[in-house]
Motif scaffolding. Structure first.
Motif, short mmCIF file in Angstrom:
data_model
loop_
_atom_site.label_atom_id
_atom_site.label_comp_id
_atom_site.label_asym_id
_atom_site.label_seq_id
_atom_site.Cartn_x
_atom_site.Cartn_y
_atom_site.Cartn_z
N ASP A 93 -5.17 -7.48 -0.16
CA ASP A 93 -4.97 -5.95 -0.33
C ASP A 93 -3.78 -5.47 -0.84
O ASP A 93 -3.60 -4.30 -0.34
CB ASP A 93 -5.41 -5.53 0.86
CG ASP A 93 -6.27 -4.09 0.80
OD1 ASP A 93 -7.29 -4.23 0.03
OD2 ASP A 93 -5.87 -3.20 1.58
N HIS A 94 -3.16 -5.97 -1.36
CA HIS A 94 -1.90 -5.56 -2.39
C HIS A 94 -2.44 -5.06 -3.67
O HIS A 94 -3.22 -5.71 -4.19
CB HIS A 94 -0.78 -6.80 -2.37
CG HIS A 94 0.02 -6.75 -1.21
ND1 HIS A 94 -0.53 -7.79 -0.22
CD2 HIS A 94 1.18 -6.61 -0.76
CE1 HIS A 94 0.46 -7.62 0.64
NE2 HIS A 94 1.45 -7.19 0.47
N GLY A 95 -1.74 -4.06 -4.16
CA GLY A 95 -1.84 -3.72 -5.82
C GLY A 95 -1.33 -4.66 -6.63
O GLY A 95 -0.32 -5.17 -6.73
N LYS A 136 -6.97 -4.83 -6.49
CA LYS A 136 -6.45 -5.40 -5.23
C LYS A 136 -6.51 -6.91 -5.32
O LYS A 136 -7.48 -7.46 -5.96
CB LYS A 136 -7.14 -4.82 -4.11
CG LYS A 136 -7.05 -3.43 -3.88
CD LYS A 136 -5.69 -3.03 -3.39
CE LYS A 136 -5.57 -1.42 -2.84
NZ LYS A 136 -5.93 -0.63 -3.88
N VAL A 159 -0.70 3.25 -5.76
CA VAL A 159 -1.16 1.88 -5.87
C VAL A 159 -2.56 1.68 -6.16
O VAL A 159 -3.32 0.73 -6.49
CB VAL A 159 -0.43 1.02 -4.70
CG1 VAL A 159 -1.37 1.48 -3.48
CG2 VAL A 159 -0.81 -0.42 -4.80
N ASP A 160 -3.37 2.88 -5.83
CA ASP A 160 -4.77 2.75 -6.08
C ASP A 160 -5.14 2.69 -7.41
O ASP A 160 -6.34 2.15 -7.45
CB ASP A 160 -5.45 4.07 -5.29
CG ASP A 160 -5.18 4.13 -3.89
OD1 ASP A 160 -5.18 2.92 -3.17
OD2 ASP A 160 -5.49 5.26 -3.33
N ALA A 184 0.90 -1.11 0.09
CA ALA A 184 -0.04 0.14 0.22
C ALA A 184 0.93 1.27 0.20
O ALA A 184 0.58 2.48 -0.22
CB ALA A 184 -0.92 0.00 1.29
N SER A 185 2.04 1.15 0.32
CA SER A 185 3.00 2.40 0.36
C SER A 185 3.60 2.70 -0.64
O SER A 185 4.14 3.68 -0.96
CB SER A 185 4.12 2.21 1.35
OG SER A 185 4.92 0.79 1.04
#
Length: 524
Positions: free
Chosen positions: A237-239, A233, A228-229, A223-224
């Motif tokens: 919840d990873h890209g 997902k 990534v949005d 997410a960092s």
């Protein structure tokens, strides 16, 4: 189509070869100014699978893929690149062991390539498809945009339309795997003891279950990470940078058509057959694409459309000794049509014997044949290591997307070596989700190997490089220039001294991203 598949995110080449678009150009580009290049990429929208289902098709199609060096040049961090397949990160031509396994030695060595190495290693592959009338203007427009956006051109490779035949004169593009786009298949059941042409989508696209029932490794972003949005997902919840993407293998293969037909004519005269019969035994199909005698099974094969069964409704189970289609023939190496059980599904006793290494055949007696000899002259049970020497095909299939290039050759030129043949060949492109297990396995273990199916001294009669095959220091190198055409005596023939008919002119491994992944790659 299955509800979980987002057709708007998949580049259309994953499901269509754009056959109605009669001209193609393959633009090989390098990134010079990363920021300007990313801005140009943000303005591009490769044609999605969803768009190809519309009633009115677009007149121009573009598809896009990147090498690992290309992603690095665009600013992708090494920590992310290392999550891609190691073969993709290494590149096709940057590892001597890989070159040896792929048969890229001798005349095929990367040092002899026109592109794919050093400063001619592409960063971006832009594939353009349109009509014959529109392709040049389309290409010029896209090239002008690319050059203005901080990219440089290595080359633009053209295709040619040979009416669905490849340059040697054989009908091409007949056999392709089918994927479970509509309903997920369950791999690993008893039915897979027989050959199947229906494969799990995870053999083609990243992010789906493959023939092991697993998800192929792919890059997942924390997410960092920047922007990534943009990405879909995954379950953690990873890209998901890999979802709906694939690996694209590109090899430019030049074919010596005149040399092929000259050698075939001489060998046919020695064997007392026609040159067409000799060539068809080497390819494993007739010139018009139909199967050789005795191979059709007369029953449906999963994944083979009934409308195509006259061309693809066959197996090699009925021809274990290669009496009709030689064991070393090209199509038998490229797709041996093997199931999980040697010889296909059997009864409990036969299955047990096979598990014990005693291979069995369904036909226990010699049977009649359309050939001038009987087939299957061996009896049950018996031990034949070659029956168990070829892996199950469903783990090693690729989806081909190639096109021919150069002028359509005249096979009669093969009779006169004084007439120089213009360069012609195939832009071999294929898609797969696992380069090592799919393309590299087929190329290394089946096409280039001199030991395919327990043969000795033979490579693929079309694609082999004829370089001696390394063995133990005591045994010394093994020749690879042979070809056997089994038959009942006195029809059996073995040829040696096959020349090299196909040379590699360039190549690279690419990542074909989903469209969300492309937007992330292009983002600042």
């Amino acid at each position: 189509m299955r509800r979980e598949i987002d057709a708007t995110d998949i580049q259309a080449i994953a499901r269509t070869a754009f056959g109605s678009y009669k001209s193609a150009r393959y633009m090989l580009l390098r990134v010079v100014e990363p920021s300007a290049a990313r801005q140009w990429l943000r303005g591009l929208t490769p044609t999605s699978l969803a768009k190809m289902s519309l009633k009115e098709l677009p007149p121009e199609i573009s598809q896009m893929a990147f090498t690992a060096e290309g992603l690095r040049a665009l600013g992708i961090k090494d920590t992310i690149l290392q999550q891609f397949a190691p073969e993709f990160v290494d590149g096709m031509a940057n590892n001597d062991n890989r070159s040896r396994r792929l048969g890229d030695t001798g005349a095929n060595a990367p040092t002899n390539w026109c592109w794919g190495v050093g400063e001619k290693e592409p960063h971006i592959l832009l594939m353009l498809f349109s009509s014959v009338e529109q392709i040049e203007a389309f290409t010029d427009r896209m090239l002008d945009q690319a050059l203005a956006a901080g990219l440089s051109k290595i080359d633009i490779l053209s295709d040619s339309d040979m009416d669905n035949t490849e340059p040697f004169g054989f009908r091409d593009g007949i056999s392709q795997p089918t994927f479970d786009w509509d309903r997920p298949r369950i791999p690993g059941t008893k039915a897979d003891q027989d050959y199947t042409n229906l494969l799990a989508l995870g053999e083609l696209l990243l992010g789906y279950r493959n023939e092991y029932g697993l998800l192929t490794d792919r890059p997942l972003l924390a997410a960092s990470e920047k922007n990534v949005d943009i990405l879909p997902k995954d379950l953690t919840d990873h890209g998901d940078l890999g979802l709906n993407g694939s690996y694209l293998v590109y090899r430019q293969l030049a074919q010596d058509v005149a040399g092929f037909w000259r050698w075939v004519a001489d060998e046919a005269a020695r064997s007392g057959i026609t040159k067409e019969q000799q060539a068809e035994s080497m390819v494993g199909r007739k010139l018009d694409g139909s199967p050789l005698p005795d191979l059709p099974v007369g029953r449906s094969i999963p994944g083979v459309d009934e409308r195509n069964s006259d061309l693809n409704g066959f197996l090699f189970d009925t021809d274990p000794d290669g009496l009709s289609c030689p064991v070393g023939a090209h199509i038998r190496r490229a797709n041996p049509r093997t199931g999980d059980m040697p010889g296909g599904r059997k009864g409990p006793l036969d299955s047990l014997l096979t598990m014990l290494g005693l291979t069995t055949r369904r036909d226990r007696r010699p049977t009649s044949s359309t050939l001038p000899w009987r087939r299957n002259t061996t009896v049950w049970p018996f031990i034949r290591s070659e029956d168990d020497a070829v892996a199950s095909a469903r783990f090693h299939r690729i989806l081909r997307r190639g096109r021919e290039y150069g002028p359509k050759p005249d096979p009669d030129l093969g009779h006169d070596p004084a007439i120089p043949a213009p360069e012609t060949g195939i832009h071999f492109l294929c898609l797969n989700a696992n380069i090592a297990r799919q393309f590299e396995f087929v190329q290394g273990a089946w096409i280039a190997s001199a030991k395919f199916a327990a043969l000795a001294g033979e490579q693929d009669p079309l694609l082999g490089n004829r370089e001696p095959f390394p063995t133990t220091p005591i045994a010394g190198p093994q020749p690879t220039d042979g070809f056997s055409r089994p038959a009942a005596p006195p029809h059996c023939r073995h040829a040696s001294g096959l020349p090299q008919f196909v040379r590699v002119r360039g190549g690279a491994y690419f990542f074909l991203p989903g469209l969300a992944a492309l937007r992330w790659i292009a983002s600042d």
